[in-house]
Motif scaffolding. Structure first.
Motif, PDB file in Angstrom:
ATOM      1  N   LEU A  18       0.613  -0.996   0.115  1.00 31.43           N
ATOM      2  CA  LEU A  18       0.174  -0.002  -0.147  1.00 31.43           C
ATOM      3  C   LEU A  18       0.917   1.172  -0.366  1.00 31.43           C
ATOM      4  N   THR A  19       0.296   2.967  -0.632  1.00 29.41           N
ATOM      5  CA  THR A  19       0.528   4.034  -0.260  1.00 29.41           C
ATOM      6  C   THR A  19      -0.096   4.327   0.822  1.00 29.41           C
ATOM      7  N   PRO A  20       1.302   5.233   1.770  1.00 29.03           N
ATOM      8  CA  PRO A  20       0.991   5.798   2.691  1.00 29.03           C
ATOM      9  C   PRO A  20      -0.294   6.632   3.055  1.00 29.03           C
ATOM     10  N   HIS A  21      -0.667   7.321   1.143  1.00 24.70           N
ATOM     11  CA  HIS A  21      -1.842   8.156   1.000  1.00 24.70           C
ATOM     12  C   HIS A  21      -3.496   7.156   0.906  1.00 24.70           C
ATOM     13  N   GLN A  22      -2.499   6.260   0.934  1.00 25.18           N
ATOM     14  CA  GLN A  22      -4.252   5.641   0.908  1.00 25.18           C
ATOM     15  C   GLN A  22      -5.179   5.469   1.955  1.00 25.18           C
ATOM     16  N   TRP A  23      -4.001   5.536   3.140  1.00 26.46           N
ATOM     17  CA  TRP A  23      -4.359   5.966   4.105  1.00 26.46           C
ATOM     18  C   TRP A  23      -5.687   6.694   4.609  1.00 26.46           C
ATOM     19  N   ARG A  24      -5.719   8.040   3.774  1.00 25.26           N
ATOM     20  CA  ARG A  24      -6.205   9.057   3.496  1.00 25.26           C
ATOM     21  C   ARG A  24      -7.846   8.806   3.470  1.00 25.26           C
ATOM     22  N   HIS A  25      -7.594   8.403   1.775  1.00 22.64           N
ATOM     23  CA  HIS A  25      -9.250   7.766   0.898  1.00 22.64           C
ATOM     24  C   HIS A  25      -9.282   7.042   1.801  1.00 22.64           C
ATOM     25  N   THR A  26      -8.650   6.479   2.755  1.00 21.28           N
ATOM     26  CA  THR A  26      -9.711   5.323   3.895  1.00 21.28           C
ATOM     27  C   THR A  26     -10.069   6.042   5.039  1.00 21.28           C
ATOM     28  N   LEU A  27      -9.658   6.945   5.451  1.00 20.98           N
ATOM     29  CA  LEU A  27     -10.300   7.822   6.566  1.00 20.98           C
ATOM     30  C   LEU A  27     -11.652   8.400   5.727  1.00 20.98           C
ATOM     31  N   GLY A  28     -11.707   8.905   4.296  1.00 18.35           N
ATOM     32  CA  GLY A  28     -12.192  10.193   4.157  1.00 18.35           C
ATOM     33  C   GLY A  28     -13.465   8.778   4.265  1.00 18.35           C
ATOM     34  N   THR A  29     -13.322   7.446   3.420  1.00 20.06           N
ATOM     35  CA  THR A  29     -14.258   7.097   2.520  1.00 20.06           C
ATOM     36  C   THR A  29     -15.357   6.741   4.117  1.00 20.06           C
ATOM     37  N   ARG A  30     -14.495   6.143   5.313  1.00 22.17           N
ATOM     38  CA  ARG A  30     -15.502   5.140   6.561  1.00 22.17           C
ATOM     39  C   ARG A  30     -16.100   6.879   6.906  1.00 22.17           C
ATOM     40  N   LEU A  31     -15.694   8.034   6.718  1.00 20.16           N
ATOM     41  CA  LEU A  31     -15.976   9.200   7.492  1.00 20.16           C
ATOM     42  C   LEU A  31     -18.052   8.989   6.320  1.00 20.16           C
ATOM     43  N   ILE A  32     -17.693   9.209   5.546  1.00 17.98           N
ATOM     44  CA  ILE A  32     -19.141   8.868   5.094  1.00 17.98           C
ATOM     45  C   ILE A  32     -19.522   7.368   4.666  1.00 17.98           C
ATOM     46  N   ASN A  33     -19.018   6.380   4.738  1.00 25.04           N
ATOM     47  CA  ASN A  33     -20.121   5.821   5.002  1.00 25.04           C
ATOM     48  C   ASN A  33     -20.674   5.716   6.390  1.00 25.04           C
ATOM     49  N   ARG A  34     -19.970   6.367   7.443  1.00 23.60           N
ATOM     50  CA  ARG A  34     -20.349   7.038   8.771  1.00 23.60           C
ATOM     51  C   ARG A  34     -22.030   7.489   8.463  1.00 23.60           C
ATOM     52  N   ASP A  35     -21.758   8.357   7.237  1.00 24.78           N
ATOM     53  CA  ASP A  35     -22.611   9.333   7.079  1.00 24.78           C
ATOM     54  C   ASP A  35     -22.614  10.399   7.723  1.00 24.78           C
ATOM     55  N   VAL A  36     -21.000  10.272   8.143  1.00 23.16           N
ATOM     56  CA  VAL A  36     -20.756  12.357   8.544  1.00 23.16           C
ATOM     57  C   VAL A  36     -21.057  13.134   7.399  1.00 23.16           C
ATOM     58  N   PRO A  37     -21.650  13.909   8.004  1.00 19.70           N
ATOM     59  CA  PRO A  37     -21.813  14.961   7.145  1.00 19.70           C
ATOM     60  C   PRO A  37     -20.873  15.541   6.268  1.00 19.70           C
ATOM     61  N   GLN A  38     -20.935  15.627   4.794  1.00 22.12           N
ATOM     62  CA  GLN A  38     -19.692  15.632   3.254  1.00 22.12           C
ATOM     63  C   GLN A  38     -19.080  17.522   4.045  1.00 22.12           C
ATOM     64  N   GLU A  39     -19.212  17.971   4.402  1.00 18.60           N
ATOM     65  CA  GLU A  39     -18.770  19.341   4.622  1.00 18.60           C
ATOM     66  C   GLU A  39     -18.434  18.545   6.155  1.00 18.60           C
ATOM     67  N   VAL A  40     -18.242  18.363   7.040  1.00 15.89           N
ATOM     68  CA  VAL A  40     -17.472  18.175   8.259  1.00 15.89           C
ATOM     69  C   VAL A  40     -16.252  17.085   7.739  1.00 15.89           C
ATOM     70  N   VAL A  41     -16.502  16.087   6.831  1.00 14.72           N
ATOM     71  CA  VAL A  41     -14.889  15.816   6.304  1.00 14.72           C
ATOM     72  C   VAL A  41     -14.932  16.617   5.274  1.00 14.72           C
ATOM     73  N   ARG A  42     -15.148  17.470   4.240  1.00 15.34           N
ATOM     74  CA  ARG A  42     -13.975  17.875   3.553  1.00 15.34           C
ATOM     75  C   ARG A  42     -13.143  18.872   4.561  1.00 15.34           C
ATOM     76  N   LYS A  43     -14.191  18.990   6.008  1.00 11.39           N
ATOM     77  CA  LYS A  43     -13.033  20.161   7.238  1.00 11.39           C
ATOM     78  C   LYS A  43     -11.781  19.205   7.799  1.00 11.39           C
ATOM     79  N   ILE A  44     -12.370  17.946   8.064  1.00 17.41           N
ATOM     80  CA  ILE A  44     -11.109  17.363   8.010  1.00 17.41           C
ATOM     81  C   ILE A  44     -10.564  16.909   7.564  1.00 17.41           C
TER      82      ILE A  44
END
Length: 418
Positions: A243-269
């Protein structure tokens, strides 16, 4: 470079100009000076790039060349450049919209396992790994974290302060107390070695007498794969994971969206500059929800299975209608399949409506409503309200059909899992 442009960007500009200069040197073009570089020459160059493939490299080459032509006019380096020697926005190939490269959850379970994190031989690399996974930082930003990177709000909640090098601004991301303690432990180790203090949280290991130079991302990349091998990290097919280290960034974003975290909150994080960047994760979430919707057993008021062809010509339209229905016509115990442009002729009578569809997700609501309907029937019979009894008997019968059909599906899945 003195103006803040990175060495990588300078190098990309040089490569773009070398490529264009090589093209202009062809004898058949008969180019003697910039005065001969008309729009038709640029179009021939663009056509040649198009035949070579590698769209991403061409985007960079065209973009850098366009900047160069603009700067010639801006700084008046050569006034002989023809007025039509320009590149337009539509000349740049469209960038393919790719889904985020998130890691599978069973892979994340392995790399997040405390026992595997303990396999890091150096606590510095362990801490960088945790920051990448939990905070979604880019590797370059994580390696360049300042020594005093911890910030607390009025409630005492900890945040990680870092410089987003891509957006050229400081950003904050919330962290937990465990990660805060790990960072404090790293700060203490640095103070023991450099009592006068250092400016960065992760100084370079070698040739860094005073701890002023931050670690390079390549240094971490070199130790990442050996750590994965020590952990024996494997994918769903039993193959070793790379894996590449950047994939952890993609994974965090995907997890947050899949847990129904509002998209604006994900954008801020993730400190995205635009909603479009964050929308990539929402696209993946939409695909995930659709897969579960298509897989789920759907029944109507008679308990009959409702089938939707996921590969048919109306698949996209059916999914779009269903998704709009979730947003505008969601019911407490299912979904309405009536087109949203039509008005429902029934007054709160979904369980007797042929447009009603439900899934196994609503079994608890169906069982609870069945008990309530039984109580209504009993009370109506005691008062002699026969019409009310007949109406609710139909609802009770449909509930029995629905619950029986969905229970059968539940039993089937349990047997398959066994």
């Amino acid at each position: 470079m003195a103006s803040g442009i990175s060495a990588e960007q300078v190098n990309n500009g040089i490569l773009a100009l070398n490529r264009f200069a090589t093209f202009l040197a062809r004898p058949e073009l008969n180019i003697e000076s910039l005065a001969d570089v008309h729009r038709n020459i640029l179009e021939r160059y663009l056509a040649e790039l198009q035949t070579l493939g590698r769209t991403e490299n061409h985007r960079r080459a065209i973009g850098q060349l366009g900047i160069f032509l603009t700067d010639i006019r801006r700084h008046r380096w050569d006034t002989s450049l023809p007025a039509d020697a320009v590149l337009f926005t539509e000349d740049v190939p469209r960038q393919a919209k790719r889904l985020p490269r998130a890691l599978a959850e069973h892979v994340m379970a392995q790399v997040e396992d405390p026992a595997n994190l303990a396999r890091w031989q150096d606590p510095v690399y362990r801490l960088i790994t945790i920051i990448l996974m939990r905070c979604g930082l880019r590797l370059k930003d994580a390696c360049r974290l300042p020594f005093d990177c911890l910030v607390h709000d009025a409630d005492g909640a900890p945040y990680l302060r870092y410089l987003n090098h891509k957006m050229k601004r400081e950003a904050l991301v919330p962290i937990d107390e465990e990660l805060e303690q790990d960072i404090r432990d790293q700060q203490q180790r640095l103070l023991e070695r450099w009592p006068a203090g250092v400016p960065v949280l992760f100084p370079r290991k070698l040739k860094n007498l005073h701890g002023q130079v931050p670690m390079r991302g390549d240094t971490y990349r070199q130790v990442l794969n050996p750590w994965l091998e020590r952990c024996d990290t494997r994918d769903a097919n039993g193959q070793p994971v790379h894996l590449t280290p950047h994939q952890w960034r993609h994974t965090l974003g995907t997890r947050l969206i899949n847990r129904d975290v509002p998209q604006e909150v994900v954008r801020k994080i993730l400190d995205h500059d635009s909603h479009e960047m964050t929308a990539h994760y929402a696209r993946l979430h939409d695909t995930t929800v659709r897969r579960h919707w298509e897989k789920a057993r759907k029944v109507n008021i008679s308990g009959e299975k409702v089938s939707l062809d996921p590969d048919g010509p109306l698949a996209e339209a059916a999914w779009a209608k269903q998704r709009v229905g979730r947003a505008t016509q969601a019911l407490p115990n299912g979904y309405c399949s009536l087109p949203v442009v039509k008005t429902c002729p029934h007054a709160n009578a979904c369980l007797t409506c042929p447009m009603f569809i439900t899934t196994q997700d609503f079994l608890p609501q169906h069982r609870q409503q069945r008990q309530e309907v039984l109580q209504i029937i009993s009370a109506a019979e005691a008062r002699g309200q026969q019409r009310l009894v007949e109406m609710n008997q139909q609802v009770l019968g449909n509930l029995d059909h629905i619950i029986t059909a969905l229970d059968q599906d539940d039993d089937t899945e349990t047997a398959d899992a066994g």
